[in-house]
Design an enzyme around this catalytic site. Structure first.
Site, short mmCIF file in Angstrom:
data_model
loop_
_atom_site.label_atom_id
_atom_site.label_comp_id
_atom_site.label_asym_id
_atom_site.label_seq_id
_atom_site.Cartn_x
_atom_site.Cartn_y
_atom_site.Cartn_z
N ARG A 16 -30.94 20.16 -39.82
CA ARG A 16 -32.41 20.12 -39.53
C ARG A 16 -32.70 18.67 -39.46
NH1 ARG A 16 -34.90 23.57 -44.39
NH2 ARG A 16 -32.73 23.38 -45.44
N TYR A 387 -23.67 -24.49 -26.43
CA TYR A 387 -22.91 -23.58 -25.79
C TYR A 387 -22.77 -24.07 -24.33
CZ TYR A 387 -21.46 -18.88 -24.02
OH TYR A 387 -20.72 -17.84 -23.37
#
Length: 457
Positions: A16, A387
């Site tokens: 349910r 980076y």
């Protein structure tokens, strides 16, 4: 005191819920339902806890880890059958066994302790946790005799009109004499429409043997609610939130609007902290004393020191030192560590970097993979270029450094103590202490150049 044991029933799929997540793993206030249940049970210091798993067994085991033993109910054949699966771990032991469903996260340790006390004090072979329901439709009714002992549990469909008027209902949580429980389970049949073995049938078997059956009525039916669908999940979450916030307010925390403040179960908050509306404190967050947490801030798995001010910011996996301030619209990502009296202003992002005492990062800046010293001024628009497309690189900034506006720190570089960078510089090499670094092209002015452009005619 008798030895105590506990069985947590957590094998159901919960269709349910209409979810890929198994029912007992749905979260309330930052923890799965079954973790709430186990946490409450653990405070009773039982000799052994056995969780019965079925659907999602590996996920439930991974969530609870070594906090519980496990028994597998490979085929879901009812609550009695589920308890039978623990026979190898518990049968034959002397003591009292609690049986509780893994989808009842609101039942408190205090209620469970009172249930044990009732069971052990009356010498009953079984004790039922009950509650008063104004509208008991759908619940099993508790029928008591003139001596207040339980005569039977009668299901809605089997109850007489008079019995249906009874407002004391079965919550589905029980205490049993452990040996009597497993002896009776051997007699439970599955002669019913569902072909299942029901745990409440043990009550009838024990009564037929002349054993005492007791019941403990809990104060609030809401605390016994079983979560079977999203509506019940939302109701339980709201109840849990109110309970958590109430506890913090009793301990000296001020909420401007408690109903619009969301605090997870494991969060710790010091007294004299003020929290505005829309704040979410999640996971294992700790907030110190005397803090101000401004509207719509979200703090996850972080440590916030004393006397910190946070305004409308997102903080995750970070540490903020005492007397520091963040925001508005600051973002501290995992690995960000701020020392004492650090200022991180609007639209500043810090990730996997430490900032020393008295350092100021005013606005529009990104600091990633860096160690920044004490009393550093980081100018507006400064970016740590950490980076290179394949790997992250680390830069170190010394104490008392002044980084001019729009400095680009192309990692890895080291900037020595008391150094300066000129505004607009791109720093690609180390800067010695006490130096001024200028990394920009010389300005060239072209006289009358604009008059030659087509749109200037």
């Amino acid at each position: 005191m008798n030895k105590r044991y506990a069985i947590i029933l957590a094998a159901g799929q919960g269709s349910r819920m209409k979810s890929k997540t198994y029912k007992v793993l749905h979260q309330i206030a930052g923890k799965s339902m079954v973790e709430h249940v186990l946490g409450n049970v653990e405070q009773l210091t039982p000799e052994k806890v056995v969780t019965v798993v079925g659907f999602g067994a590996e996920e439930v085991k991974a969530k609870l880890g070594e906090r519980s033993e496990f028994a597998l109910q490979a085929e879901q054949l009812g609550t009695g059958h589920a308890v039978m699966m623990t026979k190898d771990q518990l049968a034959g032991k002397e003591g009292t066994t609690l049986v509780i469903c893994g989808d009842t996260p609101l039942i408190t340790t205090e209620t469970l302790d009172a249930l044990f006390a009732e069971h052990e004090g009356t010498g009953a072979k079984a004790t039922i946790l009950t509650a008063h329901a104004e509208v008991p439709f759908g619940y099993g009714r508790i029928i008591r005799g003139t001596n207040t002992q339980v005569e039977k549990i009668v299901e809605e469909k089997d109850a007489t009109p008079e019995e249906r008027l009874t407002q004391e209902i079965n919550t589905g949580t029980f205490c049993f004499d452990n040996q009597a429980l497993f002896a009776a389970l051997d007699q439970v049949g599955n002669h019913n429409a569902q072909g299942e073995y029901y745990l409440p049938d043990v009550i009838g078997i024990l009564q037929s043997q002349g054993e005492v059956i007791s019941a403990y009525k809990m104060a609030d039916l809401q605390d016994a609610i079983g979560i079977n669908d999203r509506l019940a999940l939302a109701e339980a979450t709201a109840t849990m939130r109110r309970r958590i916030n109430h506890g913090h307010m009793v301990n000296g925390v001020t909420f401007v609007n408690p109903e619009a403040t969301y605090i997870d179960a494991d969060v710790v908050i010091g007294n004299d902290t003020l929290i505005e509306a829309g704040v979410q404190l999640k996971g294992s967050t700790t907030v110190g004393t005397g803090c101000f947490i401004g509207a719509n801030s979200e703090i996850i798995d972080s440590v916030i020191g004393d006397d910190v001010t946070i305004r409308s910011s997102h903080i995750e996996g970070a540490q903020v030192g005492a007397e520091s301030d963040v925001g508005p619209f600051g973002r501290l990502r995992p690995g960000a560590v701020l020392a004492k009296r650090v200022h991180v202003g609007n639209f500043v992002e810090v990730k996997n970097a430490s900032l020393g005492e008295e350092t100021k990062v005013g606005h529009l800046t990104y600091i990633g993979d860096a160690t920044v010293g004490k009393n550093v001024n980081v100018g507006c628009g400064t970016v740590f270029v950490n980076y290179d497309g394949k790997a992250k690189h680390h830069s170190t900034i010394g104490d008392d450094v002044f980084l001019g506006c729009q400095t680009g720190i192309v990692s890895p570089v080291n900037v020595g103590d008391r150094a300066f960078t000129a505004a607009g510089s791109t720093i690609t090499e180390d800067v010695p202490a006490d130096s001024l670094a200028i990394g920009r092209a010389r300005q060239v002015n072209k006289a009358d150049y604009a008059k030659k452009l087509p749109y200037s005619q």
